[in-house]
Design a protein around this motif. Sequence first.
Motif, PDB file in Angstrom:
ATOM      1  N   VAL A 175      -9.264 -24.249   6.571  1.00 34.25           N
ATOM      2  CA  VAL A 175      -7.466 -23.779   6.611  1.00 34.25           C
ATOM      3  C   VAL A 175      -7.674 -22.261   6.087  1.00 34.25           C
ATOM      4  CG1 VAL A 175      -5.316 -24.311   6.202  1.00 34.25           C
ATOM      5  CG2 VAL A 175      -6.948 -26.256   6.852  1.00 34.25           C
ATOM      6  N   PHE A 176      -6.918 -21.518   6.875  1.00 35.95           N
ATOM      7  CA  PHE A 176      -6.768 -20.184   6.275  1.00 35.95           C
ATOM      8  C   PHE A 176      -5.430 -19.723   5.821  1.00 35.95           C
ATOM      9  CE2 PHE A 176     -10.631 -19.811   8.699  1.00 35.95           C
ATOM     10  CZ  PHE A 176     -11.174 -18.691   8.236  1.00 35.95           C
ATOM     11  N   CYS A 177      -5.253 -19.350   4.475  1.00 36.25           N
ATOM     12  CA  CYS A 177      -3.793 -19.287   4.012  1.00 36.25           C
ATOM     13  C   CYS A 177      -3.845 -17.899   3.595  1.00 36.25           C
ATOM     14  CB  CYS A 177      -3.981 -20.060   2.771  1.00 36.25           C
ATOM     15  SG  CYS A 177      -4.177 -21.901   3.162  1.00 36.25           S
ATOM     16  N   ALA A 178      -2.539 -17.390   3.882  1.00 38.31           N
ATOM     17  CA  ALA A 178      -2.023 -16.241   3.139  1.00 38.31           C
ATOM     18  C   ALA A 178      -1.772 -16.505   1.631  1.00 38.31           C
ATOM     19  CB  ALA A 178      -0.754 -15.613   3.802  1.00 38.31           C
ATOM     20  N   ASP A 179      -1.970 -15.862   0.682  1.00 33.37           N
ATOM     21  CA  ASP A 179      -2.161 -16.219  -0.664  1.00 33.37           C
ATOM     22  C   ASP A 179      -1.842 -15.132  -1.509  1.00 33.37           C
ATOM     23  OD1 ASP A 179      -2.469 -17.184  -3.041  1.00 33.37           O
ATOM     24  OD2 ASP A 179      -4.672 -17.837  -2.762  1.00 33.37           O
ATOM     25  N   PHE A 180      -0.549 -15.373  -2.080  1.00 33.39           N
ATOM     26  CA  PHE A 180      -0.298 -14.027  -3.032  1.00 33.39           C
ATOM     27  C   PHE A 180       0.120 -15.030  -4.686  1.00 33.39           C
ATOM     28  CE2 PHE A 180       0.839 -10.995  -0.191  1.00 33.39           C
ATOM     29  CZ  PHE A 180       0.492  -9.764  -0.788  1.00 33.39           C
ATOM     30  N   ASN A 181      -0.317 -16.166  -4.452  1.00 31.33           N
ATOM     31  CA  ASN A 181      -0.452 -17.201  -5.716  1.00 31.33           C
ATOM     32  C   ASN A 181      -1.205 -16.493  -6.647  1.00 31.33           C
ATOM     33  OD1 ASN A 181      -1.060 -19.536  -7.520  1.00 31.33           O
ATOM     34  ND2 ASN A 181       1.019 -19.812  -6.898  1.00 31.33           N
ATOM     35  N   ARG A 182      -2.329 -16.098  -6.289  1.00 29.05           N
ATOM     36  CA  ARG A 182      -3.490 -15.413  -7.206  1.00 29.05           C
ATOM     37  C   ARG A 182      -2.768 -14.435  -7.855  1.00 29.05           C
ATOM     38  NH1 ARG A 182      -7.461 -16.343  -3.919  1.00 29.05           N
ATOM     39  NH2 ARG A 182      -7.051 -14.439  -2.528  1.00 29.05           N
ATOM     40  N   HIS A 183      -2.204 -13.405  -7.203  1.00 26.65           N
ATOM     41  CA  HIS A 183      -1.353 -12.373  -7.798  1.00 26.65           C
ATOM     42  C   HIS A 183      -0.207 -12.723  -8.878  1.00 26.65           C
ATOM     43  CE1 HIS A 183      -3.412 -11.573  -3.979  1.00 26.65           C
ATOM     44  NE2 HIS A 183      -3.558 -10.483  -4.286  1.00 26.65           N
ATOM     45  N   PHE A 184       0.338 -13.695  -8.290  1.00 33.42           N
ATOM     46  CA  PHE A 184       1.337 -14.252  -9.097  1.00 33.42           C
ATOM     47  C   PHE A 184       0.719 -14.721 -10.644  1.00 33.42           C
ATOM     48  CE2 PHE A 184       4.005 -17.970 -10.276  1.00 33.42           C
ATOM     49  CZ  PHE A 184       5.302 -17.332 -10.570  1.00 33.42           C
ATOM     50  N   GLN A 185      -0.355 -15.428 -10.480  1.00 30.51           N
ATOM     51  CA  GLN A 185      -0.806 -16.079 -11.822  1.00 30.51           C
ATOM     52  C   GLN A 185      -1.205 -14.800 -12.475  1.00 30.51           C
ATOM     53  OE1 GLN A 185      -3.758 -19.379 -11.500  1.00 30.51           O
ATOM     54  NE2 GLN A 185      -3.216 -19.339  -9.184  1.00 30.51           N
ATOM     55  N   ILE A 186      -1.717 -13.676 -12.000  1.00 31.76           N
ATOM     56  CA  ILE A 186      -1.917 -12.287 -12.933  1.00 31.76           C
ATOM     57  C   ILE A 186      -0.921 -11.893 -13.456  1.00 31.76           C
ATOM     58  CG2 ILE A 186      -3.162 -10.315 -12.617  1.00 31.76           C
ATOM     59  CD1 ILE A 186      -5.012 -11.420 -10.215  1.00 31.76           C
ATOM     60  N   ALA A 187       0.208 -11.819 -12.716  1.00 36.37           N
ATOM     61  CA  ALA A 187       1.111 -10.778 -13.053  1.00 36.37           C
ATOM     62  C   ALA A 187       2.433 -11.704 -12.562  1.00 36.37           C
ATOM     63  CB  ALA A 187       1.258  -9.624 -12.649  1.00 36.37           C
ATOM     64  N   PRO A 188       2.920 -12.452 -13.293  1.00 37.91           N
ATOM     65  CA  PRO A 188       3.971 -13.387 -12.979  1.00 37.91           C
ATOM     66  C   PRO A 188       5.569 -12.659 -12.618  1.00 37.91           C
ATOM     67  CG  PRO A 188       3.096 -14.499 -14.594  1.00 37.91           C
ATOM     68  CD  PRO A 188       2.436 -13.194 -14.648  1.00 37.91           C
ATOM     69  N   THR A 189       5.659 -11.679 -13.187  1.00 35.46           N
ATOM     70  CA  THR A 189       6.942 -10.804 -13.070  1.00 35.46           C
ATOM     71  C   THR A 189       6.907  -9.971 -11.690  1.00 35.46           C
ATOM     72  OG1 THR A 189       6.098  -8.778 -14.246  1.00 35.46           O
ATOM     73  CG2 THR A 189       7.073 -10.588 -15.386  1.00 35.46           C
ATOM     74  N   ILE A 190       5.691  -9.906 -11.087  1.00 39.29           N
ATOM     75  CA  ILE A 190       5.736  -8.948  -9.749  1.00 39.29           C
ATOM     76  C   ILE A 190       6.539  -9.434  -8.737  1.00 39.29           C
ATOM     77  CG2 ILE A 190       3.547  -7.824 -10.304  1.00 39.29           C
ATOM     78  CD1 ILE A 190       2.242  -9.849  -8.435  1.00 39.29           C
TER      79      ILE A 190
END
Length: 241
Positions: free
Chosen positions: A79-94
Motif C-alpha cells: 500500500v502506497f501512502c502520501a505521508d507528511f506525518n513523518r515531517h509532523f513528528q519532526i516539526a509539529p508546528t509546521i
Amino acid sequence: MQNKTIDIICHRRSIRSYQSTALTTEQIESLVQAAQSAPSSNFLQCATIIRITDSKNRAKLAHYAGDQEYILQAPEFWVFCADFNRHFQIAPTIPLEKAEQLLVGCIDTALMAQNTVIAAESLGLGTVYIGGLRNNIEKVTQLLALPKYVLPLFGLCIGYPDQNPDRKPRLPKELVFFENHYQPINHQLLAQYDTQMRQYYDHRLTNQKTNGWSDKIVEKIIKGQRDFILNYLHKQGWITK
C-alpha cells in the motif's frame, strides 16, 4: 529509438493472475531501493510503503477494494501512502493543511510507485495498481493504523505473471502530446481510437466489451466520484486551508 528500459515500459500490462512463487528477500530489497530512488519534491520524501504480510489484513483489504481476488493471490501486496506525518513528528508546528502538501504527497507517492513497477517488470515480475482501496478509505486507514497526514492512495500487487494479456492500445500521440500550447481534441483521431479499442475488446479472451474509449468516459468518471473523499481528507488533516 528503443532500448531495454523503454521496451520494458512500453510493454507493461496490468497482471491480475499470479503464480504462487514468492519473491526473494533480494528482490524485495531491490524494489524498495528502486522506489526510494524516485525524484522527490524538495527532497521531502513524503511517501511511505506498507507491505501487507498478514493474511487476515490482506483479506480485509481485498474486500474493501471490491473483492478483487488477485490481491489475495499475488505474492506481494503493498500500500502506497502520501505521508507528511513523518515531517509532523519532526516539526509539529509546521503548516501542513494546504492543498500544495496534498499535491506534493500524491506526486511523490506516484513517482515512487511507478519506479517500483518498472523495477518489477525488469525482474520478470508483473503488477497491477489497486485504486479500489479508496472505496473504503476510512476502513483502510483504521486497519493500517494510519495517523494524521497519511493518505493511502492505492495498493500494488506484485508477483510472477500467470497470464499473458494483450496490451491496451493507448490514445494517439497527437491527442496527448502538444507543442507550446494546448490543442482542442481531434475528433477524427478520437473516432479512430474508439474503433481500435472496440476491436481490442472484441478480440480479448476475457472481459470482452463492445464500447470504445470515449463511450464510457462519463460513466467511469461518475462511478469514481467517491464523494466522501473530501471529508476524509479534512479528517486526516489535508487541505483544510
